[in-house]
Motif scaffolding. Structure first.
Motif, short mmCIF file in Angstrom:
data_model
loop_
_atom_site.label_atom_id
_atom_site.label_comp_id
_atom_site.label_asym_id
_atom_site.label_seq_id
_atom_site.Cartn_x
_atom_site.Cartn_y
_atom_site.Cartn_z
N GLU A 156 0.73 -1.19 0.02
CA GLU A 156 0.08 0.04 -0.09
C GLU A 156 1.14 1.26 -0.11
OE1 GLU A 156 -2.72 -3.02 2.40
OE2 GLU A 156 -0.41 -2.47 2.40
N SER A 157 0.24 2.18 -0.64
CA SER A 157 1.22 3.54 -0.86
C SER A 157 0.73 4.41 0.37
CB SER A 157 0.74 4.19 -2.09
OG SER A 157 -0.65 4.76 -2.03
N PRO A 158 1.46 5.39 0.84
CA PRO A 158 1.06 6.36 1.88
C PRO A 158 -0.17 6.91 1.73
CG PRO A 158 3.45 7.02 1.40
CD PRO A 158 2.87 5.66 0.29
N THR A 159 -0.53 6.99 0.44
CA THR A 159 -2.13 7.72 0.35
C THR A 159 -2.97 6.71 0.48
OG1 THR A 159 -0.90 9.18 -1.48
CG2 THR A 159 -3.40 8.65 -1.49
N GLU A 160 -2.89 5.46 0.03
CA GLU A 160 -3.69 4.39 0.31
C GLU A 160 -3.96 4.11 1.64
OE1 GLU A 160 -3.29 1.86 -3.98
OE2 GLU A 160 -2.21 1.53 -1.87
N LEU A 161 -2.84 4.08 2.45
CA LEU A 161 -2.91 4.01 3.98
C LEU A 161 -3.74 5.10 4.78
CD1 LEU A 161 0.63 2.58 4.58
CD2 LEU A 161 -1.52 1.31 4.85
N ASP A 162 -3.56 6.36 4.13
CA ASP A 162 -4.01 7.34 4.58
C ASP A 162 -5.66 7.08 4.66
OD1 ASP A 162 -4.03 9.89 6.36
OD2 ASP A 162 -4.72 10.83 4.36
N ARG A 206 -6.95 4.85 6.97
CA ARG A 206 -7.20 5.45 8.40
C ARG A 206 -8.29 6.29 8.42
NH1 ARG A 206 -1.24 5.39 8.22
NH2 ARG A 206 -1.27 7.31 7.14
N LYS A 207 -8.64 7.38 7.57
CA LYS A 207 -9.62 8.37 7.44
C LYS A 207 -11.12 7.51 7.52
CE LYS A 207 -7.29 12.16 5.44
NZ LYS A 207 -6.97 13.00 4.65
N LYS A 208 -11.00 6.63 6.72
CA LYS A 208 -12.39 5.91 6.60
C LYS A 208 -12.68 4.98 7.97
CE LYS A 208 -14.54 2.06 4.12
NZ LYS A 208 -14.54 0.99 2.95
N LEU A 209 -11.81 4.62 8.56
CA LEU A 209 -11.75 3.89 9.89
C LEU A 209 -12.52 4.88 11.11
CD1 LEU A 209 -8.94 1.30 9.98
CD2 LEU A 209 -11.41 0.79 9.94
N LEU A 210 -11.59 6.21 10.83
CA LEU A 210 -11.84 7.17 12.24
C LEU A 210 -13.15 7.60 11.83
CD1 LEU A 210 -8.57 9.04 11.84
CD2 LEU A 210 -9.41 7.69 13.81
N PRO A 258 -7.76 3.49 14.08
CA PRO A 258 -7.20 3.50 12.79
C PRO A 258 -6.02 2.33 12.68
CG PRO A 258 -6.43 5.20 14.20
CD PRO A 258 -7.45 4.78 14.90
N VAL A 259 -6.58 0.88 12.71
CA VAL A 259 -5.84 -0.03 12.82
C VAL A 259 -5.51 -0.68 11.27
CG1 VAL A 259 -5.24 -2.42 13.84
CG2 VAL A 259 -6.13 -0.64 15.30
N TYR A 260 -4.44 -1.03 11.23
CA TYR A 260 -4.18 -1.63 9.70
C TYR A 260 -4.81 -2.98 9.46
CZ TYR A 260 -1.76 -3.57 5.60
OH TYR A 260 -1.69 -4.36 4.41
N ASP A 261 -5.34 -3.20 8.43
CA ASP A 261 -6.63 -4.26 8.15
C ASP A 261 -5.88 -5.60 7.90
OD1 ASP A 261 -5.84 -3.73 5.72
OD2 ASP A 261 -7.98 -2.90 5.14
N ARG A 262 -4.70 -5.68 7.65
CA ARG A 262 -3.83 -6.68 7.25
C ARG A 262 -4.40 -7.39 5.72
NH1 ARG A 262 -3.49 -10.50 12.86
NH2 ARG A 262 -1.80 -9.16 13.66
N VAL A 306 -3.49 -1.95 18.21
CA VAL A 306 -2.54 -1.38 17.63
C VAL A 306 -2.16 -2.07 16.06
CG1 VAL A 306 0.23 -1.37 17.61
CG2 VAL A 306 -1.29 -1.28 19.95
N SER A 307 -1.51 -1.13 15.07
CA SER A 307 -1.37 -1.98 13.82
C SER A 307 -0.15 -2.57 13.78
CB SER A 307 -0.89 -0.74 12.69
OG SER A 307 -2.25 0.03 12.66
#
Length: 442
Positions: free
Chosen positions: A99-105, A108-112, A118-122, A170-171
């Motif tokens: 994942e790119s930084p943009t995709e990760l961001d 995170r925003k969607k989860l928030l 905002p934990v990484y979904d694996r 925690v991610s």
């Protein structure tokens, strides 16, 4: 079991008071128990790490009297980290992500927005080798995450007490960046195992890292060290200190004249229930060091508090420790010890000796109030030319009193200000034999 501690600075800048607090606590634990203190240079970031900062931090530690038993450089241990990474891959504990930084961001925003942590979904675990190859063909570089066991990680912290962190909140941490740079969390865990580190003291901002590192260490077959997390420093008014640390580097404090004993004495007690007291040796500081006396609350640091400690230290220095400095200021050797006896009680920093040397050798600009001008003229007419003795002040003031009728403060203060240019200072009877010139006399 031998106690092994470490200080692991990144050579990307000059060390400051916050770094020193960590270094000193780990050093004192090792010193007090006859253990080993390791200086471990965290220089895996080759772009930002500079040899000049390595040299500077060593010079700062040596000035403070903090001696390391051995030195390690993480940049020379990259093969160790790769071997440990390969071991984790075989266990299925280290997995590649794209994942790119943009995709990760966006994730995170969607989860928030859904009011979820905002934990990484694996998601990367579901990638096939073909999908990974396509990402690589697109120019994406993979990076590697450690798969946490989603359980509570618990330890007895040496300062904070019982700590429990839910790894499910925690991610999975990135241990190896795209491009291959090994990150602190991983390199430090591997080193702590292989170097036999038994105790780690560091800032409270690393508490969450600790839960992760305990899992990494245990996954690699190691035993987690005893951890303790000291409070973070704030400014004198409780403000965040991080933005001001540039002015609080050890090299800047040293250049400003702060004494190493003052800095060590403060840092070894700041944030504890023990009073800050000047100690003149690091052995004394180690004897009184007690980690259990430290608390979790943010700790106020005021650099101005180092000045009275420096003053007290300077007053305790023997003449032999400063005689070369005094000689360089031009004070005759025959007067050196008497000069130090007088000046040491009237300085904050050793650089203040320059003022007193100039006053003694060249005289001071006189301060004469208009209403005292006639009195001073009459008094100076009664003052002989130097050299003066210890009796000169008493004999001169007695003669002036008899000639003018003045007494008490009205006699002594104008004379002091005329000779020294200031209202306060050493006993004039002690200072007079050191005066080579009285400028008010012409």
């Amino acid at each position: 079991m031998t106690t092994v501690t470490r200080f692991a600075p990144s050579p990307t800048g000059y060390i400051h008071v916050g770094n020193l607090r960590t270094a000193l606590m780990n050093y004192l634990i090792a010193r007090k128990t006859g253990g080993t203190f390791i200086l471990r240079i965290d220089d895996t970031d080759q772009e930002r790490s500079k040899q000049e900062y390595v040299d500077a931090l060593k010079a700062d530690l040596e000035w403070l009297g903090i001696q390391w038993d051995r030195e390690e450089r993480q940049s020379l241990r990259l093969d160790r980290y790769e071997a440990a990474a390969e071991s984790l891959r075989r266990m299925g504990k280290l997995y590649e992500c794209f994942e790119s930084p943009t995709e990760l961001d966006l994730k995170r925003k969607k989860l928030l927005n859904m009011h979820k942590p905002p934990v990484y979904d694996r998601a990367a675990l579901a990638l096939t080798e073909d999908q990974k190859d396509r990402y690589r063909d697109e120019g994406r570089e993979g990076y590697w995450r450690f798969m946490l066991d989603q359980v509570r990680t618990e330890w007895e912290d040496g300062i904070l007490g019982p700590i429990s962190i839910d790894a499910g909140s925690v991610s999975d941490p990135v241990l190896i960046k795209a491009g291959g740079q090994v990150l602190y969390t991983f390199a430090s865990s591997v080193d702590d195992i292989q170097m036999g580190v038994t105790h780690i003291v560091r800032g409270a901002d690393h508490v969450t890292n600790t839960a992760t590192q305990i899992q990494i260490i245990e996954a690699l077959g190691g035993k987690a060290p005893a951890f303790a997390h000291h409070s973070l420093l704030t400014g004198a008014q409780g403000e965040e200190l991080s933005k001001r640390l540039g002015a609080l580097s050890i090299r800047d404090l040293r250049a400003s004249g702060i004494a190493p004993e003052a800095l060590l004495s403060m840092m070894a007690r700041l944030g504890s229930s023990q009073p800050i007291e000047l100690k003149m040796s690091i052995d004394e500081i180690a004897d009184g060091f007690d980690l259990s006396q430290f608390g979790a609350a943010p700790t106020k640091f005021d650099a101005n508090d180092l000045i009275p400690l420096t003053r007290a230290r300077n007053q305790q220095l023997p003449y032999d420790a400063v005689k070369d400095d005094i000689a360089r200021l031009g004070i005759p050797a025959a007067q050196g010890e008497a000069f130090w006896a007088v000046a040491s009680k009237n300085i904050d920093k050793l650089s203040d000796l320059e003022h007193w040397a100039d006053l003694c050798l060249n005289g001071a600009e006189p301060v004469i109030e208009p209403e005292d001008a006639e009195f001073i003229a009459a008094a100076l007419a009664l003052l002989p030319a130097p050299p003066y003795s210890a009796e000169t002040w008493g004999e001169w003031t007695a003669a002036v009193k008899e000639a003018t009728g003045r007494k008490g403060k009205g006699l002594f203060m104008p004379l002091r200000k005329a000779l020294t240019g200031q209202a306060h200072g050493p006993e004039m009877a002690d200072l007079m034999p050191l005066l080579h010139k009285v400028r008010a006399k012409g």
